[in-house]
Write a protein that holds these residues in place. Sequence first.
Motif, PDB file in Angstrom:
ATOM      1  N   ALA A  72       1.196  -1.305   0.064  1.00 55.54           N
ATOM      2  CA  ALA A  72      -0.012  -0.143   0.101  1.00 55.54           C
ATOM      3  C   ALA A  72       1.105   1.128   0.131  1.00 55.54           C
ATOM      4  O   ALA A  72       0.457   2.099  -0.174  1.00 55.54           O
ATOM      5  CB  ALA A  72      -0.696  -0.132   1.481  1.00 55.54           C
ATOM      6  N   TYR A  73       1.511   0.701   0.776  1.00 56.89           N
ATOM      7  CA  TYR A  73       2.719   2.634   0.766  1.00 56.89           C
ATOM      8  C   TYR A  73       3.645   3.089  -0.992  1.00 56.89           C
ATOM      9  O   TYR A  73       3.593   3.637  -0.900  1.00 56.89           O
ATOM     10  CB  TYR A  73       3.731   2.194   2.103  1.00 56.89           C
ATOM     11  CG  TYR A  73       3.538   2.477   2.979  1.00 56.89           C
ATOM     12  CD1 TYR A  73       2.960   4.374   3.755  1.00 56.89           C
ATOM     13  CD2 TYR A  73       3.738   2.013   4.377  1.00 56.89           C
ATOM     14  CE1 TYR A  73       2.869   4.789   4.705  1.00 56.89           C
ATOM     15  CE2 TYR A  73       3.226   2.487   5.976  1.00 56.89           C
ATOM     16  CZ  TYR A  73       2.696   3.891   5.387  1.00 56.89           C
ATOM     17  OH  TYR A  73       2.281   4.105   7.666  1.00 56.89           O
ATOM     18  N   VAL A  76       0.650   4.069  -3.065  1.00 55.10           N
ATOM     19  CA  VAL A  76       0.627   5.598  -2.820  1.00 55.10           C
ATOM     20  C   VAL A  76       2.288   6.511  -3.534  1.00 55.10           C
ATOM     21  O   VAL A  76       1.283   7.239  -4.246  1.00 55.10           O
ATOM     22  CB  VAL A  76      -0.200   5.773  -1.485  1.00 55.10           C
ATOM     23  CG1 VAL A  76       0.563   5.943  -0.461  1.00 55.10           C
ATOM     24  CG2 VAL A  76      -1.021   7.198  -1.820  1.00 55.10           C
ATOM     25  N   ALA A  79       2.093   6.734  -6.847  1.00 57.79           N
ATOM     26  CA  ALA A  79       1.023   7.389  -7.624  1.00 57.79           C
ATOM     27  C   ALA A  79       1.335   8.613  -7.439  1.00 57.79           C
ATOM     28  O   ALA A  79       0.753  10.018  -8.436  1.00 57.79           O
ATOM     29  CB  ALA A  79      -0.538   7.476  -6.844  1.00 57.79           C
ATOM     30  N   ALA A  80       1.872   9.099  -6.353  1.00 55.26           N
ATOM     31  CA  ALA A  80       1.579  10.535  -6.174  1.00 55.26           C
ATOM     32  C   ALA A  80       3.397  11.419  -6.867  1.00 55.26           C
ATOM     33  O   ALA A  80       3.078  12.465  -7.394  1.00 55.26           O
ATOM     34  CB  ALA A  80       2.390  10.766  -4.645  1.00 55.26           C
ATOM     35  N   ALA A 103      -1.764  11.359  -4.247  1.00 55.94           N
ATOM     36  CA  ALA A 103      -2.149  10.292  -3.279  1.00 55.94           C
ATOM     37  C   ALA A 103      -3.712  10.176  -3.233  1.00 55.94           C
ATOM     38  O   ALA A 103      -4.511   9.584  -2.569  1.00 55.94           O
ATOM     39  CB  ALA A 103      -1.412  10.789  -1.969  1.00 55.94           C
ATOM     40  N   ARG A 104      -4.124  11.479  -3.434  1.00 55.70           N
ATOM     41  CA  ARG A 104      -6.075  11.124  -3.022  1.00 55.70           C
ATOM     42  C   ARG A 104      -6.290  10.208  -4.110  1.00 55.70           C
ATOM     43  O   ARG A 104      -7.718   9.602  -3.789  1.00 55.70           O
ATOM     44  CB  ARG A 104      -6.297  12.807  -3.424  1.00 55.70           C
ATOM     45  CG  ARG A 104      -7.876  12.788  -3.050  1.00 55.70           C
ATOM     46  CD  ARG A 104      -8.364  13.956  -3.027  1.00 55.70           C
ATOM     47  NE  ARG A 104      -9.519  14.245  -3.067  1.00 55.70           N
ATOM     48  CZ  ARG A 104     -10.702  14.341  -4.214  1.00 55.70           C
ATOM     49  NH1 ARG A 104     -10.532  14.387  -5.292  1.00 55.70           N
ATOM     50  NH2 ARG A 104     -12.364  14.617  -4.172  1.00 55.70           N
ATOM     51  N   TRP A 106      -5.143   8.101  -5.420  1.00 51.95           N
ATOM     52  CA  TRP A 106      -5.159   6.941  -5.365  1.00 51.95           C
ATOM     53  C   TRP A 106      -5.995   6.084  -4.028  1.00 51.95           C
ATOM     54  O   TRP A 106      -6.320   5.551  -3.966  1.00 51.95           O
ATOM     55  CB  TRP A 106      -4.053   6.044  -4.597  1.00 51.95           C
ATOM     56  CG  TRP A 106      -3.396   5.191  -4.204  1.00 51.95           C
ATOM     57  CD1 TRP A 106      -3.204   3.758  -5.297  1.00 51.95           C
ATOM     58  CD2 TRP A 106      -3.521   4.376  -3.041  1.00 51.95           C
ATOM     59  NE1 TRP A 106      -2.991   2.899  -4.613  1.00 51.95           N
ATOM     60  CE2 TRP A 106      -3.048   2.913  -3.318  1.00 51.95           C
ATOM     61  CE3 TRP A 106      -3.806   5.017  -2.228  1.00 51.95           C
ATOM     62  CZ2 TRP A 106      -3.254   1.862  -2.507  1.00 51.95           C
ATOM     63  CZ3 TRP A 106      -3.458   3.507  -0.331  1.00 51.95           C
ATOM     64  CH2 TRP A 106      -2.974   2.531  -0.802  1.00 51.95           C
ATOM     65  N   ALA A 107      -5.931   6.905  -2.392  1.00 53.71           N
ATOM     66  CA  ALA A 107      -7.058   6.506  -1.880  1.00 53.71           C
ATOM     67  C   ALA A 107      -8.488   6.619  -2.027  1.00 53.71           C
ATOM     68  O   ALA A 107      -9.681   5.722  -1.391  1.00 53.71           O
ATOM     69  CB  ALA A 107      -6.700   7.801  -0.683  1.00 53.71           C
ATOM     70  N   HIS A 110      -8.703   3.006  -3.646  1.00 51.13           N
ATOM     71  CA  HIS A 110      -7.854   1.610  -2.366  1.00 51.13           C
ATOM     72  C   HIS A 110      -8.816   2.062  -1.529  1.00 51.13           C
ATOM     73  O   HIS A 110      -7.670   2.398  -0.365  1.00 51.13           O
ATOM     74  CB  HIS A 110      -6.830   1.787  -2.853  1.00 51.13           C
ATOM     75  CG  HIS A 110      -6.639   1.346  -4.534  1.00 51.13           C
ATOM     76  ND1 HIS A 110      -6.487   2.611  -5.340  1.00 51.13           N
ATOM     77  CD2 HIS A 110      -5.855   0.576  -5.419  1.00 51.13           C
ATOM     78  CE1 HIS A 110      -6.281   1.720  -6.017  1.00 51.13           C
ATOM     79  NE2 HIS A 110      -5.973   0.608  -6.349  1.00 51.13           N
ATOM     80  N   GLU A 113      -6.725  -0.705   1.370  1.00 46.10           N
ATOM     81  CA  GLU A 113      -5.789  -0.389   1.630  1.00 46.10           C
ATOM     82  C   GLU A 113      -4.738   1.320   2.597  1.00 46.10           C
ATOM     83  O   GLU A 113      -4.925   1.172   3.350  1.00 46.10           O
ATOM     84  CB  GLU A 113      -4.966  -0.476   0.612  1.00 46.10           C
ATOM     85  CG  GLU A 113      -5.057  -1.790  -0.647  1.00 46.10           C
ATOM     86  CD  GLU A 113      -4.496  -1.856  -1.615  1.00 46.10           C
ATOM     87  OE1 GLU A 113      -3.467  -1.966  -1.781  1.00 46.10           O
ATOM     88  OE2 GLU A 113      -5.536  -1.491  -2.714  1.00 46.10           O
ATOM     89  N   TYR A 114      -5.565   1.914   2.052  1.00 47.58           N
ATOM     90  CA  TYR A 114      -5.186   3.389   2.584  1.00 47.58           C
ATOM     91  C   TYR A 114      -5.627   3.323   4.180  1.00 47.58           C
ATOM     92  O   TYR A 114      -5.056   3.553   5.057  1.00 47.58           O
ATOM     93  CB  TYR A 114      -6.280   4.279   2.049  1.00 47.58           C
ATOM     94  CG  TYR A 114      -6.270   5.940   2.177  1.00 47.58           C
ATOM     95  CD1 TYR A 114      -4.849   6.499   2.471  1.00 47.58           C
ATOM     96  CD2 TYR A 114      -6.759   6.397   4.271  1.00 47.58           C
ATOM     97  CE1 TYR A 114      -4.610   7.851   2.827  1.00 47.58           C
ATOM     98  CE2 TYR A 114      -6.759   8.122   4.349  1.00 47.58           C
ATOM     99  CZ  TYR A 114      -5.744   8.931   4.322  1.00 47.58           C
ATOM    100  OH  TYR A 114      -5.709   9.499   4.129  1.00 47.58           O
TER     101      TYR A 114
END
Length: 233
Positions: A72-73, A76, A79-80, A103-104, A106-107, A110, A113-114
């Motif tokens: 997950a880390y 994200v 993605a950022a 980041a938003r 992706w959150a 998911h 996972e976030y």
Amino acid sequence: MTTDSAPRGVRARVREELSREIREAARRQLAQHGSAELSLRAVARELGMVSSAVYRYYPSRDELLTALIIDAYQAVGAAAEQAEAEQRRADFAGRWLALARGARGWAIEHPQEYALIFGSPVPGYQAPPDTVDPAARIPLLMLAILADAHQAGQRAPGTDRPLPRSVRSDLKALRAQIGAPFGEQRLARAVMAWTQLIGSISFELFGHLKGSVVDYSAYFDYQMGRIGHELGL
């Protein structure tokens, strides 16, 4: 030698594929039951495997959780980074906003996972050092933007609020650790920006803005723009 190496390569690919399937099944378990109820036995049942087979890949629930957290880390962070890389290098405010939007985005795609990495801690689980570097991808990217802006001569707005001695000491140590080219005041704002970014996304995903904000995207961009101004971008 070729005969020996080929089977090893095949076994490695099979192992990686099955490991990936186990993690995907575990993510589905997270979505249905939450992280506290994650069970290796349930994952094995979903995949039609015996529990002992799953244990060969992930000997405990905590090791499987760690793998999911790292995934997950990394996701994200990627993605950022991808969003930020599409901006002009000299557009520091644009790079910061792109990072935040990445980041938003992706959150939102998911949420479970976030929640695993930025929600409530999993009872009984202690994250190992393996999670530290993946967790640092976005903060380090933000610091890289600030370092570029600092080298380009952009300075943060002044403040008349001195840092408490203990806070300055902590930030001085952090500054030495990461090699930041700017001072503790700007580093303090960077830490606040990171917590505000995660807090803003969490408020949206966990429903704390319902009834207060209708256009989440517009509010998020406004908030991140204000934070970028405080950062001196």
